[in-house]
Scaffold this motif. Structure first.
Motif, PDB file in Angstrom:
ATOM      1  N   THR A  30      12.572   1.826   1.629  1.00  0.00           N
ATOM      2  CA  THR A  30      11.888   1.556   0.363  1.00  0.00           C
ATOM      3  C   THR A  30      10.861   2.653   0.119  1.00  0.00           C
ATOM      4  N   THR A  45       6.262  -3.528  -9.567  1.00  0.00           N
ATOM      5  CA  THR A  45       7.659  -3.396  -9.119  1.00  0.00           C
ATOM      6  C   THR A  45       7.750  -2.825  -7.707  1.00  0.00           C
ATOM      7  N   ARG A  49       9.310  -5.078  -4.705  1.00  0.00           N
ATOM      8  CA  ARG A  49      10.491  -4.579  -3.990  1.00  0.00           C
ATOM      9  C   ARG A  49      10.276  -4.623  -2.471  1.00  0.00           C
ATOM     10  N   LYS A  52      10.483  -8.405  -1.389  1.00  0.00           N
ATOM     11  CA  LYS A  52      11.838  -8.936  -1.526  1.00  0.00           C
ATOM     12  C   LYS A  52      12.782  -8.317  -0.493  1.00  0.00           C
TER      13      LYS A  52
END
Length: 680
Positions: A30, A45, A49, A52
Motif C-alpha cells: 500500500t 482514501t 485503504r 481495509k
C-alpha cells in the motif's frame, strides 16, 4: 478412495509472526507517503485503504486456517473418532471456534473504523484512527495466540498419521502387547515397524501393503490392548479400539501367544478376546497362535487348550453368523512362528482369502449384481473334432534343459539363507575367511598364519612368553606388598631410619600442599585475585625452598640456579627478548649460567628491542599484487560495496518489515506533463 491428506495443511504461525506478516504486507503493498498539498478526501482514501487492506489480509489468513483443518462431523467416523482420541474433540472445536470468532471481530473492527475514517477532518485524526484500528486487530490476534499454538501442534501430529483408506481391503492385527504383531507385519509387507522385547513398543497405528491374487491389501498393526474396563484404557489402546470399531472392510487377526513369553497367560488373553468380541461382528476372524517355536500348540496344558477351543468355537460362530458357508473350523485357528517364518504365508493367504470371499458374497447379495449379470456373457468355444491337442514344447528347449548341470538347477544358498538358518541377524556372524585363496584350505581358519612375508612366523616367537609373564606378575605383586608394608628400597638397599623419617616428612608436606591447593580451588570463585607483589607470605620463593631443603640435609645450589635461570628466560620471553646465543664476534651473548653482559651489550640489546608497530590495513605487503596504498584502499572499498546487497538480502523473510527502496521514483517526482513517457 476415501483418503484424507493431512500433510497438505499449511503451517499455522503463532500470534507474533502472524502480526508481523500482515503488517509487513500492508507496508509493502500500500502507499506509504501522504503529500502535504493533498486534499482531505485523498488523505481519507489513503488511510481507509490501509485499514481495509489489513482487515482483508487478517480475515484471509484466518479463513484459510479454518478451511484446511478437517471438520470432525464431515469426515469418515474412523478419522473423527481417532482425532477425538488423540486431541480431544472439544478442545479442537473450541480452538477453531476462537479462530472463527476472531475473524468476525476483525471484520467488524474494519467496518466500524472505515465508517469513522469517512468523517475525519484532519490528517492527525485520520492517522490516530488508523493506528487504533490496526492496534485493535493485533490485540485480537494476540488473544488467540494459545489457540494458534495448539492448532500448530495438532497439525504436526496429524501430518504424521498414516494415510489409511477406511473402505479398502484391510487386514487388522490385534491382541495383547508383545505377542508378535509387529514382527508379522514386517514379514508380509515392506513396513519397518520397530520390534523390541518389551510391551507397548508400538504406540500408534502402522500401515503396510501386501498383494494377493493381483489385489492390494492394506495391513494395519494396531497397538496392544490390555484386559481392563473401557474407561481405564489409555490413548494407545483406544487407537486399536477405534480401528476395530470403524474399519468395516477388514479381516481381523487376533494374535495369541501360547508360550507365555509376552508376560501374559493364555487365560488373560482369552478374557481379552471375550471382552472385545462384540467388535468382531460382521468381519472375518482368524485366531493366530504365535511363537510355536517356543511351545507347540499340542504341548500346552488341558486348561489352556480348553480356553483356546472356546475361542475357536466363538470364531466359528462368527463365521456362520455372517452367512458364510460352514467350512472346516480349523480354518479359524492357525499356528505360526514369526521367528522361523513357519506358517506366516499361510496366515496371510487365509486372511486375504476370507476377506475376498466375504466381499464377493456381499456383492452377490446386493441389488447391483442383477444389472451386471444382464450385461455379461461367458463365451465357451465348442470342440470341432475328437482330436487331442496337448501343449507343445519345442525340442530345442527340452534338449537345453537336459544338458543343464544339476548344480545350476539347485538354488544356490546365499549368506541370507545361512543367516536365517543360524539364528538371524545379531546371532549369525559371517565367516570372511572362507573365500580366501590359499595353497592349503586348512590355513583359512588359522588365527596366526605360519608363513608371513616369506618368513616362518614361529621362528620369531619366544616359547617362554607365558613363563616370563608369570614372573613379571609375581614381581609386581611382591613390590606392591612391600610398598604396603612400608619396606622402602632404593636400588636394592633398604633405607636407614633417618632416610625413612625424611621421606615421611616429605610425604606429609606433599599431602599438606595438595590439601591446601584443593581448598584454594574450591574457594577460587569467592576469593579475590591478589597480585604477586602483594603476596606477603612469600610461600613459593626460591629462598624459602632452599631453606626448607637445607634443613633436611640436601644440597640446593643446583636447584636454585636452575630455577633462577628459568625465571630469567620467562621474563625475557614476556618482554620480547631473544635468547639466541650469538657468536663471539657479534658480542651479544647472554650466558644463562649467570655471567652478566657488559654495559655496551645491554645498551645495544635495549635499542634493538623496540616495540612492534601494527601494520595499517591499507599498507601494501609484497606479494599482494597492489601498486600502492591508494589502489589497495580502492579495492577494499569496492569489495565492501559488492557484498553489501548480498548481506542485506541474506536473511530477509516474509515477516521482515523491509522497505526495498527508501525513495521510490513514483512518490518523489512531480506530475508528468504531456510528452514522452520513456522513463516508465
Amino acid at each position: 478412495m476415501v483418503q484424507h491428506n493431512f500433510k497438505s495443511i499449511t503451517v499455522v504461525p503463532n500470534g507474533k509472526d502472524l502480526i508481523d506478516i500482515i503488517l509487513s504486507r500492508t507496508q509493502r503493498q500500500t502507499p506509504t507517503v501522504v503529500h502535504r498539498g493533498n486534499a482531505i478526501a485523498t488523505i481519507r482514501t489513503f488511510y481507509i485503504r490501509k485499514v481495509k487492506f489489513t482487515q482483508e489480509n487478517f480475515c484471509e489468513k484466518l479463513s484459510t486456517m479454518i478451511g484446511q483443518f478437517p471438520r470432525l462431523d464431515g469426515i469418515h467416523p474412523f478419522y473423527g473418532d481417532l482425532l477425538h482420541v488423540l486431541y480431544n474433540k472439544d478442545h479442537y472445536k473450541l480452538a477453531l471456534g476462537q479462530i472463527n470468532t476472531a475473524q468476525k471481530i476483525i471484520t467488524k473492527i474494519g467496518v466500524d473504523y472505515e465508517r469513522l475514517l469517512k468523517y475525519g477532518d484532519s490528517q492527525y485524526r485520520l492517522k490516530c484512527l488508523k493506528v487504533a484500528a490496526l492496534g485493535r486487530m493485533c490485540t485480537v490476534i494476540k488473544r488467540i495466540s494459545s489457540s494458534l499454538a495448539y492448532l500448530e501442534q495438532v497439525r504436526q501430529h496429524m501430518a504424521r498419521l498414516p494415510s489409511i483408506d477406511p473402505t479398502a481391503k484391510t487386514i487388522l492385527i490385534c491382541g495383547y502387547p508383545n505377542v508378535g504383531k509387529s514382527s508379522f507385519i514386517n514379514k508380509i509387507t515392506r513396513a519397518d515397524v520397530d520390534v523390541q522385547p518389551y510391551a507397548f513398543t508400538t504406540k500408534s497405528l502402522f500401515l503396510g501393503h501386501t498383494d494377493y491374487k493381483h489385489l492390494t491389501y492394506q495391513v494395519i498393526d494396531a497397538p496392544g490392548i490390555l484386559d481392563r474396563p473401557f474407561e481405564d484404557r489409555n490413548i494407545i489402546e483406544m487407537c486399536s479400539i477405534t480401528a476395530l470399531a470403524h474399519l468395516r472392510a477388514s479381516s481381523i487377526l487376533f494374535f495369541l501367544d501360547i508360550s507365555g513369553a509376552c508376560g501374559y497367560s493364555i487365560a488373560q488373553q482369552a478374557n481379552l478376546f471375550h471382552s472385545i468380541k462384540s467388535l468382531f461382528m460382521n468381519k472375518p476372524l482368524i485366531i493366530v497362535c504365535n511363537k510355536t517355536d517356543l511351545q507347540p500348540l499340542a504341548s500346552i496344558s488341558e486348561e489352556d487348550m480348553k480356553l483356546v477351543m472356546e475361542m475357536k468355537a466363538e470364531a466359528f460362530k462368527t463365521v456362520v453368523g455372517q452367512g458364510g458357508e460352514p467350512t472346516d473350523d480349523d480354518s479359524v485357528l492357525l499356528t505360526m512362528s514369526t521367528l522361523t517364518g513357519e506358517g506366516v504365508i499361510a496366515v496371510k493367504d487365509a486372511a486375504c482369502e476370507r476377506l475376498l470371499n466375504q466381499r464377493v458374497e456381499m456383492k452377490m447379495k446386493s441389488n447391483k449384481i442383477s444389472g451386471c449379470l444382464n450385461r455379461l456373457h461367458v463365451a465357451t468355444p465348442k470342440q470341432r473334432d475328437q482330436k487331442e491337442r496337448p501343449p507343445c514344447i519345442p525340442p530345442a528347449i527340452l534338449e537345453a534343459k537336459a544338458k543343464q548341470p544339476a548344480a545350476d538347477k539347485e538354488k544356490r544358498k546365499t549368506e541370507k539363507d545361512m543367516e536365517n538358518e543360524n539364528g538371524g541377524a545379531g546371532v549369525y556372524s559371517m565367516n570372511l575367511r572362507k573365500n580366501y585363496i590359499l595353497a592349503n584350505d586348512g590355513w583359512k581358519e588359522d588365527i596366526l598364519p605360519e608363513i608371513l612375508d616369506g618368513h616362518n612366523v614361529y621362528d620369531f616367537m619366544d616359547p617362554d612368553i607365558p613363563h616370563k609373564v608369570e614372573e613379571l606378575t609375581w614381581e609386581e605383586g611382591t613390590r606392591q606388598a612391600e610398598a604396603e608394608d612400608g619396606n622402602f628400597e632404593i636400588e636394592g638397599t633398604e633405607l636407614t631410619p633417618k632416610q625413612q623419617a625424611a621421606l615421611a616428612e616429605l610425604r606429609k608436606r606433599k599431602s599438606f600442599l595438595i590439601q591446601q591447593h584443593r581448598m584454594k580451588k574450591r574457594t577460587a570463585g569467592s576469593r579475590p585475585t591478589v597480585a604477586r607483589k602483594h603476596d606477603k607470605d612469600k610461600q613459593y620463593t626460591s629462598t624459602r625452598m632452599g631453606r626448607q631443603l637445607s634443613s633436611l640435609g640436601l644440597d640446593t645450589t643446583l636447584a636454585i640456579k636452575r630455577m633462577r635461570s628459568r625465571s630469567v628466560f620467562r621474563r625475557g620471553r614476556k618482554r620480547g627478548r631473544s635468547l639466541e646465543t650469538r657468536s663471539t664476534d657479534g658480542g651479544d651473548r647472554m650466558d644463562i649460567d649467570g655471567d652478566k653482559p657488559s654495559k655496551k651489550q645491554r645498551l645495544s640489546r635495549s635499542l634493538s628491542r623496540g616495540r612492534s608497530v601494527p601494520r595499517l590495513p591499507i599498507e601494501v605487503v609484497p606479494g599482494e599484487g597492489f601498486k600502492d596504498s591508494a589502489q589497495k584502499s580502492k579495492a577494499r572499498e569496492l569489495a565492501k560495496k559488492s557484498v553489501k546487497k548480498r548481506n542485506k538480502d541474506a536473511r530477509r523473510g516474509e515477516a521482515d518489515r523491509v522497505i526495498p527502496s527508501l525513495k521510490p521514483k513514483h512518490l518523489f517526482s512531480g506530475k508528468r506533463s504531456i510528452g514522452k513517457t520513456e522513463r516508465r
